[in-house]
Design an enzyme around this catalytic site. Structure first.
Site, PDB file in Angstrom:
ATOM      1  N   PHE A 122      77.501  83.554 123.642  1.00 28.92           N
ATOM      2  CA  PHE A 122      76.851  84.867 123.570  1.00 28.92           C
ATOM      3  C   PHE A 122      77.945  85.912 123.400  1.00 28.92           C
ATOM      4  O   PHE A 122      78.745  86.128 124.325  1.00 28.92           O
ATOM      5  CB  PHE A 122      76.083  85.072 124.872  1.00 28.92           C
ATOM      6  CG  PHE A 122      75.395  86.400 125.057  1.00 28.92           C
ATOM      7  CD1 PHE A 122      74.120  86.618 124.552  1.00 28.92           C
ATOM      8  CD2 PHE A 122      76.004  87.416 125.789  1.00 28.92           C
ATOM      9  CE1 PHE A 122      73.467  87.833 124.766  1.00 28.92           C
ATOM     10  CE2 PHE A 122      75.359  88.635 126.004  1.00 28.92           C
ATOM     11  CZ  PHE A 122      74.089  88.837 125.488  1.00 28.92           C
ATOM     12  N   GLU A 126      83.769  93.038 123.834  1.00 32.21           N
ATOM     13  CA  GLU A 126      84.851  93.156 122.849  1.00 32.21           C
ATOM     14  C   GLU A 126      86.150  93.516 123.574  1.00 32.21           C
ATOM     15  O   GLU A 126      86.116  93.920 124.743  1.00 32.21           O
ATOM     16  CB  GLU A 126      84.483  94.239 121.815  1.00 32.21           C
ATOM     17  CG  GLU A 126      83.209  93.880 121.073  1.00 32.21           C
ATOM     18  CD  GLU A 126      82.907  94.772 119.886  1.00 32.21           C
ATOM     19  OE1 GLU A 126      83.625  95.773 119.685  1.00 32.21           O
ATOM     20  OE2 GLU A 126      81.960  94.440 119.139  1.00 32.21           O
ATOM     21  N   ILE A 156      84.581  85.589 125.867  1.00 32.17           N
ATOM     22  CA  ILE A 156      83.307  84.913 125.611  1.00 32.17           C
ATOM     23  C   ILE A 156      83.336  83.467 126.142  1.00 32.17           C
ATOM     24  O   ILE A 156      84.165  82.658 125.695  1.00 32.17           O
ATOM     25  CB  ILE A 156      82.987  84.907 124.091  1.00 32.17           C
ATOM     26  CG1 ILE A 156      83.083  86.318 123.499  1.00 32.17           C
ATOM     27  CG2 ILE A 156      81.614  84.265 123.826  1.00 32.17           C
ATOM     28  CD1 ILE A 156      82.160  87.354 124.112  1.00 32.17           C
ATOM     29  N   GLN A 335      89.755  80.956 155.338  1.00 34.52           N
ATOM     30  CA  GLN A 335      90.290  81.363 156.645  1.00 34.52           C
ATOM     31  C   GLN A 335      90.089  80.251 157.684  1.00 34.52           C
ATOM     32  O   GLN A 335      90.990  79.969 158.473  1.00 34.52           O
ATOM     33  CB  GLN A 335      89.592  82.665 157.084  1.00 34.52           C
ATOM     34  CG  GLN A 335      90.239  83.364 158.249  1.00 34.52           C
ATOM     35  CD  GLN A 335      91.615  83.930 157.914  1.00 34.52           C
ATOM     36  OE1 GLN A 335      91.962  84.106 156.754  1.00 34.52           O
ATOM     37  NE2 GLN A 335      92.416  84.164 158.935  1.00 34.52           N
ATOM     38  N   HIS A 337      90.006  77.168 157.167  1.00 31.80           N
ATOM     39  CA  HIS A 337      90.940  76.074 156.855  1.00 31.80           C
ATOM     40  C   HIS A 337      92.389  76.437 157.213  1.00 31.80           C
ATOM     41  O   HIS A 337      93.281  75.598 157.056  1.00 31.80           O
ATOM     42  CB  HIS A 337      90.886  75.721 155.365  1.00 31.80           C
ATOM     43  CG  HIS A 337      89.720  74.876 154.956  1.00 31.80           C
ATOM     44  ND1 HIS A 337      88.435  75.354 154.885  1.00 31.80           N
ATOM     45  CD2 HIS A 337      89.646  73.569 154.588  1.00 31.80           C
ATOM     46  CE1 HIS A 337      87.627  74.385 154.479  1.00 31.80           C
ATOM     47  NE2 HIS A 337      88.328  73.293 154.301  1.00 31.80           N
ATOM     48  N   GLY A 338      92.629  77.675 157.634  1.00 27.68           N
ATOM     49  CA  GLY A 338      93.995  78.084 157.961  1.00 27.68           C
ATOM     50  C   GLY A 338      94.906  77.920 156.757  1.00 27.68           C
ATOM     51  O   GLY A 338      94.493  78.130 155.610  1.00 27.68           O
ATOM     52  N   GLY A 339      96.144  77.486 157.023  1.00 27.75           N
ATOM     53  CA  GLY A 339      97.132  77.333 155.946  1.00 27.75           C
ATOM     54  C   GLY A 339      96.693  76.324 154.903  1.00 27.75           C
ATOM     55  O   GLY A 339      96.982  76.474 153.706  1.00 27.75           O
ATOM     56  N   GLU A 362      78.401  89.498 133.612  1.00 28.79           N
ATOM     57  CA  GLU A 362      76.994  89.856 133.356  1.00 28.79           C
ATOM     58  C   GLU A 362      76.586  91.141 134.060  1.00 28.79           C
ATOM     59  O   GLU A 362      75.539  91.232 134.687  1.00 28.79           O
ATOM     60  CB  GLU A 362      76.086  88.666 133.694  1.00 28.79           C
ATOM     61  CG  GLU A 362      76.463  87.497 132.811  1.00 28.79           C
ATOM     62  CD  GLU A 362      75.537  86.317 132.856  1.00 28.79           C
ATOM     63  OE1 GLU A 362      74.335  86.521 133.071  1.00 28.79           O
ATOM     64  OE2 GLU A 362      76.030  85.207 132.649  1.00 28.79           O
ATOM     65  N   GLU A 366      79.722  97.484 140.004  1.00 28.50           N
ATOM     66  CA  GLU A 366      79.653  98.948 139.896  1.00 28.50           C
ATOM     67  C   GLU A 366      78.461  99.360 139.024  1.00 28.50           C
ATOM     68  O   GLU A 366      77.705 100.264 139.378  1.00 28.50           O
ATOM     69  CB  GLU A 366      80.951  99.506 139.292  1.00 28.50           C
ATOM     70  CG  GLU A 366      82.157  99.448 140.214  1.00 28.50           C
ATOM     71  CD  GLU A 366      82.798  98.057 140.285  1.00 28.50           C
ATOM     72  OE1 GLU A 366      82.416  97.170 139.499  1.00 28.50           O
ATOM     73  OE2 GLU A 366      83.672  97.860 141.141  1.00 28.50           O
TER      74      GLU A 366
HETATM   75  C1  LIG Z   1      85.099  84.267 132.838  1.00 30.69           C
HETATM   76  C2  LIG Z   1      84.362  85.304 132.046  1.00 30.69           C
HETATM   77  C3  LIG Z   1      83.320  84.925 131.217  1.00 30.69           C
HETATM   78  C4  LIG Z   1      82.665  85.886 130.433  1.00 30.69           C
HETATM   79  N1  LIG Z   1      81.695  85.481 129.556  1.00 30.69           N
HETATM   80  C5  LIG Z   1      81.132  86.386 128.692  1.00 30.69           C
HETATM   81  C6  LIG Z   1      80.217  85.964 127.657  1.00 30.69           C
HETATM   82  O1  LIG Z   1      79.888  84.776 127.562  1.00 30.69           O
HETATM   83  N2  LIG Z   1      79.767  86.894 126.795  1.00 30.69           N
HETATM   84  C7  LIG Z   1      80.121  88.217 126.863  1.00 30.69           C
HETATM   85  O2  LIG Z   1      79.672  88.995 126.045  1.00 30.69           O
HETATM   86  N3  LIG Z   1      80.960  88.651 127.845  1.00 30.69           N
HETATM   87  C8  LIG Z   1      81.491  87.768 128.745  1.00 30.69           C
HETATM   88  N4  LIG Z   1      82.386  88.189 129.728  1.00 30.69           N
HETATM   89  C9  LIG Z   1      82.743  89.591 129.786  1.00 30.69           C
HETATM   90  C10 LIG Z   1      82.137  90.331 130.986  1.00 30.69           C
HETATM   91  O3  LIG Z   1      80.746  90.462 130.810  1.00 30.69           O
HETATM   92  C11 LIG Z   1      82.881  91.659 131.099  1.00 30.69           C
HETATM   93  O4  LIG Z   1      84.188  91.367 131.527  1.00 30.69           O
HETATM   94  C12 LIG Z   1      82.193  92.625 132.045  1.00 30.69           C
HETATM   95  O5  LIG Z   1      80.964  93.054 131.524  1.00 30.69           O
HETATM   96  C13 LIG Z   1      83.075  93.862 132.310  1.00 30.69           C
HETATM   97  O6  LIG Z   1      83.516  94.426 131.113  1.00 30.69           O
HETATM   98  P1  LIG Z   1      85.090  94.728 130.913  1.00 30.69           P
HETATM   99  O7  LIG Z   1      85.842  93.496 131.279  1.00 30.69           O
HETATM  100  O8  LIG Z   1      85.290  95.280 129.570  1.00 30.69           O
HETATM  101  O9  LIG Z   1      85.424  95.811 131.993  1.00 30.69           O
HETATM  102  P2  LIG Z   1      85.261  97.420 131.816  1.00 30.69           P
HETATM  103  O10 LIG Z   1      83.948  97.723 131.226  1.00 30.69           O
HETATM  104  O11 LIG Z   1      86.480  97.933 131.130  1.00 30.69           O
HETATM  105  O12 LIG Z   1      85.274  97.883 133.322  1.00 30.69           O
HETATM  106  C14 LIG Z   1      86.481  97.980 134.099  1.00 30.69           C
HETATM  107  C15 LIG Z   1      86.114  98.491 135.480  1.00 30.69           C
HETATM  108  O13 LIG Z   1      85.520  99.791 135.368  1.00 30.69           O
HETATM  109  C16 LIG Z   1      84.231  99.791 135.961  1.00 30.69           C
HETATM  110  N5  LIG Z   1      83.297 100.633 135.209  1.00 30.69           N
HETATM  111  C17 LIG Z   1      83.140 100.688 133.859  1.00 30.69           C
HETATM  112  N6  LIG Z   1      82.158 101.536 133.540  1.00 30.69           N
HETATM  113  C18 LIG Z   1      81.660 102.025 134.684  1.00 30.69           C
HETATM  114  C19 LIG Z   1      80.632 102.962 135.024  1.00 30.69           C
HETATM  115  N7  LIG Z   1      79.879 103.566 134.097  1.00 30.69           N
HETATM  116  N8  LIG Z   1      80.416 103.231 136.317  1.00 30.69           N
HETATM  117  C20 LIG Z   1      81.161 102.631 137.297  1.00 30.69           C
HETATM  118  N9  LIG Z   1      82.159 101.748 137.034  1.00 30.69           N
HETATM  119  C21 LIG Z   1      82.392 101.436 135.753  1.00 30.69           C
HETATM  120  C22 LIG Z   1      83.778  98.350 135.925  1.00 30.69           C
HETATM  121  O14 LIG Z   1      82.770  98.068 136.897  1.00 30.69           O
HETATM  122  C23 LIG Z   1      85.076  97.615 136.189  1.00 30.69           C
HETATM  123  O15 LIG Z   1      85.331  97.580 137.566  1.00 30.69           O
HETATM  124  C24 LIG Z   1      83.037  87.247 130.528  1.00 30.69           C
HETATM  125  C25 LIG Z   1      84.068  87.634 131.413  1.00 30.69           C
HETATM  126  C26 LIG Z   1      84.727  86.679 132.151  1.00 30.69           C
HETATM  127  C27 LIG Z   1      85.847  87.128 133.062  1.00 30.69           C
END
Ligand SMILES: Cc1cc2nc3c(=O)[nH]c(=O)nc-3n(C[C@H](O)[C@H](O)[C@H](O)COP(=O)(O)OP(=O)(O)OC[C@H]3O[C@@H](n4cnc5c(N)ncnc54)[C@H](O)[C@@H]3O)c2cc1C
Length: 379
Positions: A122, A126, A156, A335, A337-339, A362, A366
């Site tokens: 999915f 970006e 992704i 915690q 399990h300690g060390g 997902e 926040e």
């Molecule tokens: C292991 C893994 C698997 C993933 N799989 C998928 C996938 O299959 N498909 C896909 O499309 N994406 C995927 N993702 C991406 C994931 O959905 C995003 O990382 C996530 O939505 C956060 O976007 P970002 O990393 O760009 O963080 P950012 O949007 O840059 O956010 C950075 C920080 O700012 C905060 N922030 C941003 N905007 C606001 C706001 N308006 N109000 C308050 N706080 C805010 C966020 O909460 C976060 O703490 C995956 C990520 C990981 C780590």
């Protein structure tokens, strides 16, 4: 609220849980240590019908939401990486096809996902935006009877191994939210390349990577749903994904609780098992209280879903609580399990690393809180 299921359904859920513990859990530590996607696990999941548990009619078994949730919890408990990979494939990638695809698209793309003859992903996030999904830069330009797709997706799940992707692209830069369209993209097409898998903190046997599209030719019948409806379809899909993420959290927390409980009864300190120390009692009790609370919230969402109700803020509440709870519970397990909890000799550290995705993926905690508050404060 009625979360009851029939005796037969309960027996099926128990059998699936046993399958997960017997077949999947024993492979989890090695797959994590070697960052290897455990292919044989998918064969086993297919055989037991996991990929058919998501949908109904020609594409699934038509299970109730509560049944499905119980299965997801068992899978996440056995191996959170397998949960993430399998649910990105059949849930995040399959749901847009099942709910918005044409009969021909279902046959062309969903059928192979359910049969696991292809692997799906999915593509929304970006390099420059995740939470702010409407700011995507990937562009699909109209060209004769089709489209030309250019851009990049990042973070992704399954990108390094997928055959097919649901991809969101801007088709009308002037139209804001209404200018995004969802496409089905065969990843063998000319112009598609991928990044190497990212090394990650946790969920290491679930491959994550980037997809690059350089003038990829798409047809009109590669549009899933309606042109301009992609953002709405993405949000609808992610709402379903949030229900899954509740079970990601609950499953990991159950596994962490089990290993902490076992360790507390086996390890002695000051001449008695840890389990007789009041400080450990409280931790064990708190872990169980939190898991139960998260499960009740998740079941409420499943129950609402099964009645066809809108779950929006309830899914955000349950997702936020369950995924943050899993981090707290896994941390308590380390915690206790300690060390030794800090070493890879015990699974507690893996649970903590895996759980950490929950409040990010997902929809971050926040943004969930934003959605919850906006709903509460709406006039
Ligand atoms: C292991 C893994 C698997 C993933 N799989 C998928 C996938 O299959 N498909 C896909 O499309 N994406 C995927 N993702 C991406 C994931 O959905 C995003 O990382 C996530 O939505 C956060 O976007 P970002 O990393 O760009 O963080 P950012 O949007 O840059 O956010 C950075 C920080 O700012 C905060 N922030 C941003 N905007 C606001 C706001 N308006 N109000 C308050 N706080 C805010 C966020 O909460 C976060 O703490 C995956 C990520 C990981 C780590």
């Amino acid at each position: 609220m009625d979360f009851s299921i029939t005796k037969d359904d309960e027996a099926a859920a128990t059998a699936f849980d046993r399958f997960c513990q017997d077949k999947i859990a024993p492979r989890a530590a090695k797959a994590d240590a070697t960052s290897t996607f455990p292919k044989e696990t998918w064969g086993d999941l297919k055989e037991i019908g996991f990929f058919e548990s998501f949908y109904e009619g020609d594409y699934g078994l038509g299970l109730s939401w509560v049944q499905r949730c119980m299965m997801e919890e068992s899978l996440a408990k056995a191996c959170a990486s397998t949960f993430l990979t399998a649910c990105a494939h059949i849930g995040l990638c399959g749901a847009p096809l099942f709910y918005f695809g044409t009969p021909e698209q279902k046959q062309r793309w969903l059928r192979p996902l359910v049969d696991v003859s292809t692997i799906g992903c999915f593509g929304l996030t970006e390099p420059g935006c995740g939470t702010d999904a409407a700011a995507i830069k990937t562009r699909a330009k109209k060209s004769g009877k089709g489209w030309v797709l250019s851009g990049e997706k990042a973070l992704i799940t399954n990108a390094p191994i997928a055959d097919f992707a649901v991809v969101f692209a801007v088709t009308d830069p002037e139209a804001g939210y209404g200018g995004v369209t969802m496409f089905g993209v065969d990843l063998k097409k000319p112009g598609v390349t991928r990044s190497a898998p990212y090394p990650k903190m946790g969920l290491r046997s679930s491959p994550t990577g980037g997809l690059i599209f350089e003038e990829v030719a798409l047809n009109d019948d590669d549009v899933i749903g309606e042109v301009g409806q992609g953002f709405i379809h993405a949000m609808q899909t992610l709402e379903l994904g949030r229900i899954g993420m509740c079970h990601f959290g609950i499953g990991i927390a159950e596994a962490a609780y089990d290993c902490a409980r076992k360790y507390a009864t086996e390890r002695t300190a000051f001449g008695k098992p840890l389990a007789r120390l009041q400080a450990v009692h409280f931790k064990i009790a708190d872990m169980k209280i939190e898991i139960d609370a998260a499960r009740m919230m998740a079941r409420r969402v499943a129950w609402m879903k099964s009645k066809g109700e809108m779950v929006g803020p309830m899914a955000s509440i349950a997702k936020t609580y369950a995924t943050e709870m899993a981090v707290r519970v896994a941390d308590a397990a380390v915690q206790i399990h300690g060390g030794w909890g800090y070493t890879t000799d015990f699974a507690a550290e893996r649970y903590l690393r895996d759980a950490r995705l929950g409040p990010i993926g997902e929809g971050t905690s926040e943004i969930q809180r934003e959605l919850i508050a906006r709903d509460l404060l709406a006039e």
